[in-house]
Design an enzyme around this catalytic site. Structure first.
Site, PDB file in Angstrom:
ATOM      1  N   SER A 155       8.381 -22.260 -39.438  1.00  0.00           N
ATOM      2  CA  SER A 155       8.317 -22.567 -38.020  1.00  0.00           C
ATOM      3  C   SER A 155       9.325 -21.712 -37.272  1.00  0.00           C
ATOM      4  O   SER A 155      10.361 -21.315 -37.822  1.00  0.00           O
ATOM      5  CB  SER A 155       8.638 -24.047 -37.799  1.00  0.00           C
ATOM      6  OG  SER A 155       8.911 -24.309 -36.444  1.00  0.00           O
TER       7      SER A 155
ATOM      8  N   LYS B  10      -1.091 -21.995 -32.789  1.00  0.00           N
ATOM      9  CA  LYS B  10      -2.200 -21.132 -33.188  1.00  0.00           C
ATOM     10  C   LYS B  10      -3.223 -20.986 -32.081  1.00  0.00           C
ATOM     11  O   LYS B  10      -4.110 -20.142 -32.144  1.00  0.00           O
ATOM     12  CB  LYS B  10      -2.885 -21.688 -34.456  1.00  0.00           C
ATOM     13  CG  LYS B  10      -1.912 -22.015 -35.583  1.00  0.00           C
ATOM     14  CD  LYS B  10      -0.944 -20.879 -35.856  1.00  0.00           C
ATOM     15  CE  LYS B  10       0.188 -21.276 -36.779  1.00  0.00           C
ATOM     16  NZ  LYS B  10       1.110 -22.273 -36.237  1.00  0.00           N
TER      17      LYS B  10
ATOM     18  N   ASP C 135       1.835 -28.472 -34.485  1.00  0.00           N
ATOM     19  CA  ASP C 135       2.503 -28.157 -35.742  1.00  0.00           C
ATOM     20  C   ASP C 135       3.609 -29.150 -36.068  1.00  0.00           C
ATOM     21  O   ASP C 135       3.892 -29.409 -37.242  1.00  0.00           O
ATOM     22  CB  ASP C 135       3.081 -26.734 -35.695  1.00  0.00           C
ATOM     23  CG  ASP C 135       2.021 -25.692 -36.025  1.00  0.00           C
ATOM     24  OD1 ASP C 135       0.826 -25.995 -35.859  1.00  0.00           O
ATOM     25  OD2 ASP C 135       2.383 -24.574 -36.435  1.00  0.00           O
TER      26      ASP C 135
ATOM     27  N   GLU D 131       3.861 -24.126 -42.863  1.00  0.00           N
ATOM     28  CA  GLU D 131       5.227 -23.898 -42.399  1.00  0.00           C
ATOM     29  C   GLU D 131       6.187 -24.784 -43.190  1.00  0.00           C
ATOM     30  O   GLU D 131       5.849 -25.912 -43.542  1.00  0.00           O
ATOM     31  CB  GLU D 131       5.355 -24.227 -40.907  1.00  0.00           C
ATOM     32  CG  GLU D 131       4.698 -23.199 -40.018  1.00  0.00           C
ATOM     33  CD  GLU D 131       4.939 -23.459 -38.539  1.00  0.00           C
ATOM     34  OE1 GLU D 131       4.677 -22.553 -37.744  1.00  0.00           O
ATOM     35  OE2 GLU D 131       5.375 -24.582 -38.191  1.00  0.00           O
TER      36      GLU D 131
END
Length: 556
Positions: free
Chosen positions: A468, A121, A78, A442
């Site tokens: 986030s 995830k 991410d 995010e």
């Protein structure tokens, strides 16, 4: 057992021939076949050490009499995906991971599974798969990164994003930015604060699907290798006793996870993932129950970005079990639940101790009497929205200000860096929800920019996207219904007054119902028509954020 359906008997001779093609001996074929789901790759820092974890798990399985077979799962970083189109692909991988793992596990008839995830995830995706497949399963993650060190002080990735905001505001120079860049992420592992990856790895312990230390033992510690070997050995016990994920992940276990989430101050992303995991078990998850649990659960940890402590500090303080021991004393968790150890949670935490009351505060010295996450409702979010209350400055718990409206994350970031956001503003970022984004990006870049220029105690940000775990400040996400589905956020105008009252769990748009209905009739929703492939399928199928942004509703 696999040998009953795939190995034994004359009719399974073709299967056995293919096992021989794999180099599996008759002895190996006669033992329980354990799928090792390895999330190793060379692009995610939290996954670059998983090859070593995988080898240790294989040793543990073999030592305990099983045959380990490795197959892969994908993972997105991410941090690397943040702030550009790549973030549209992060949340959707949760379902890709669940679906592909289900496919591999059931197509090959494994007797048990060891899941080796780490980042955002990847953990919930594999938990969803575990519940869906429902064969004996245990988790062991890659472990958290050690904190960085800048000027003798610990730091983490959220500080790096905020440094970008500080640089754009002229508060730091090139040399300082370069120093931070080189020292913030010093080792492999999931980023060192209580961000989404570490939140979910800790909650995997609470749910009973991982052994002690899974969420906190640093990635670079040899103790992590020992943990992996023990997980490999323990899966064989689970296979022998036929203890399955749905025996462990019960309604009580989910409630325990929400309670621990409140105490730890976890990422708001848990409010997407826990409902999705519950759904795979046929358990109803009511988002409003979060506030009820929060009212009775003190926030006793302030890990980065909420405070100055990191995952390594939580590990040294006694880890997740020490937190659970504090909660047991308050009577707010159900310790009778079964776990992957084959014992109850009460038995697991019997000897746990809080070794550092500055990191894990006792309840009588909690950071707050209520939990780390709050769910807000009102005419702007009839379906609810989520804020990490523990990371909000006290002066921003109640706020009212004019809306600054943007139809994408990029538009908002450009305005922030251009100095167009002022004290008191409420930044509204819409069309970034699960379907509207698509992918529910995010918003770490805009929140970090706000913090970096010094407005985190003066400006709120709301979105139908998400945040986030590294985000701090009055950042309110998961506004539901989302804009593309006709939620009220689609009808906010520049300058409208928005009222936020986190202690009262309220968020209101100061516009009359009549005016909203008029705007609804006049507004053309901005539905993206240029998407294709995985994003197009996701946009068409995904459900609302308050239900976990799920695709596959439980069918029994």
């Amino acid at each position: 057992m696999i040998k009953d359906t795939i190995v034994d008997g004359f009719h399974n001779a073709p299967h056995r021939s293919l096992y021989h093609a794999l180099g599996l001996t008759e002895e190996e074929q006669s033992r329980p076949l354990i799928g090792i789901v390895s999330s190793y790759n060379e692009i995610v820092p939290g996954h670059m050490n998983i090859d070593k974890i995988c080898e240790a798990v294989k040793l543990g399985v073999a030592m305990a009499g099983g045959t380990p077979i490795v197959f892969p799962a994908i993972a997105v970083c991410d941090g690397i995906a943040m702030g550009h189109t790549g973030m549209k692909y992060s949340l959707i991988t949760r379902d890709i991971i669940a679906d592909s793992t289900e496919s591999m596990a059931l197509a090959h008839g494994f007797d048990g599974l060891v899941m080796i995830p780490n980042c955002d995830k990847n953990v919930p995706g594999l938990l969803m798969a575990a519940c869906r497949v429902n064969i004996p399963t245990i988790f062991v993650s890659g472990g958290p990164m050690l904190a960085g060190r800048v000027d003798g002080k610990k730091t983490s990735l959220s500080s790096m994003f905020e440094a970008v905001g500080a640089y754009s505001a002229g508060k730091i120079d090139d040399a300082r930015l370069k120093l931070c860049e080189e020292k913030t992420c010093p080792t492999c592992g999931s980023c060192s604060g209580m961000y989404t990856a570490n939140s979910m790895n800790c909650l995997t312990e609470v749910l009973g699907m991982a052994l002690r230390g899974n969420g906190t033992i640093p990635a670079v510690y040899s103790k992590r290798i020992e943990l992996a070997k023990h997980a490999g050995m323990q899966i064989m016990e689970l296979v022998r006793k036929n203890i399955k994920p749905r025996d462990i992940i019960t309604e009580a276990a989910i409630r325990n996870a929400v309670t621990a989430d409140m105490a730890l101050g976890c990422s708001t992303n848990s409010m997407l993932h826990l409902p999705a995991i519950a759904n795979e078990c046929g358990i109803s998850f009511d988002l409003e129950s979060v506030n009820e649990i929060s009212e009775h659960t003190p926030n006793i940890c302030h890990l980065a970005p909420a405070g100055p402590t990191y995952m390594e500090d939580l590990d040294e303080a006694g880890g997740v079990y020490a937190v659970l021991k504090e909660l047991e004393g308050l009577g707010v968790i159900d310790t009778s639940v079964m776990t992957c150890t084959g014992q109850t949670l009460a038995e697991n935490i019997r000897n746990a101790k809080n070794l550092d009351p500055d990191v894990i505060r006792p309840a009588d010295n909690a950071f707050s009497k209520t939990g780390g996450i709050a769910v807000l409702k009102g005419n702007l979010a009839p379906g609810g929205c989520v804020v990490k209350r523990s990371a909000v400055a006290p002066e921003m718990l109640v706020h009212e200000g004019p809306a600054r409206v943007f139809d994408s994350e990029e538009e908002a970031i450009a305005a922030i860096y251009a100095g167009k956001i002022e004290k008191g503003d409420v930044v509204v970022i819409r069309y970034e929800g699960p379907a509207g984004g698509p992918g529910m990006r995010e918003m770490l870049s805009p929140t970090s920019a706000i913090a970096g220029i010094g407005l985190d105690k003066d400006v709120a940000l709301i979105t139908d996207g998400r945040f986030s775990g590294a985000t701090r400040g009055a950042a309110i996400g998961h506004i539901c219904p989302e804009a593309v589905r006709g939620g009220p956020i689609a009808y906010v105008h520049e300058g409208d007054i928005i009222s936020i009252d986190i202690p009262s769990y309220r968020i209101e748009l100061k516009v009359s119902g009549e005016e909203l209905e008029k705007r609804k009739a006049e507004t053309v929703l901005k539905i993206k028509t240029d998407i294709k492939g995985a994003l197009a399928r996701y946009a068409a199928q995904v459900g609302p954020a308050d239900k976990g942004a799920i695709i596959n509703e439980f069918r029994g």
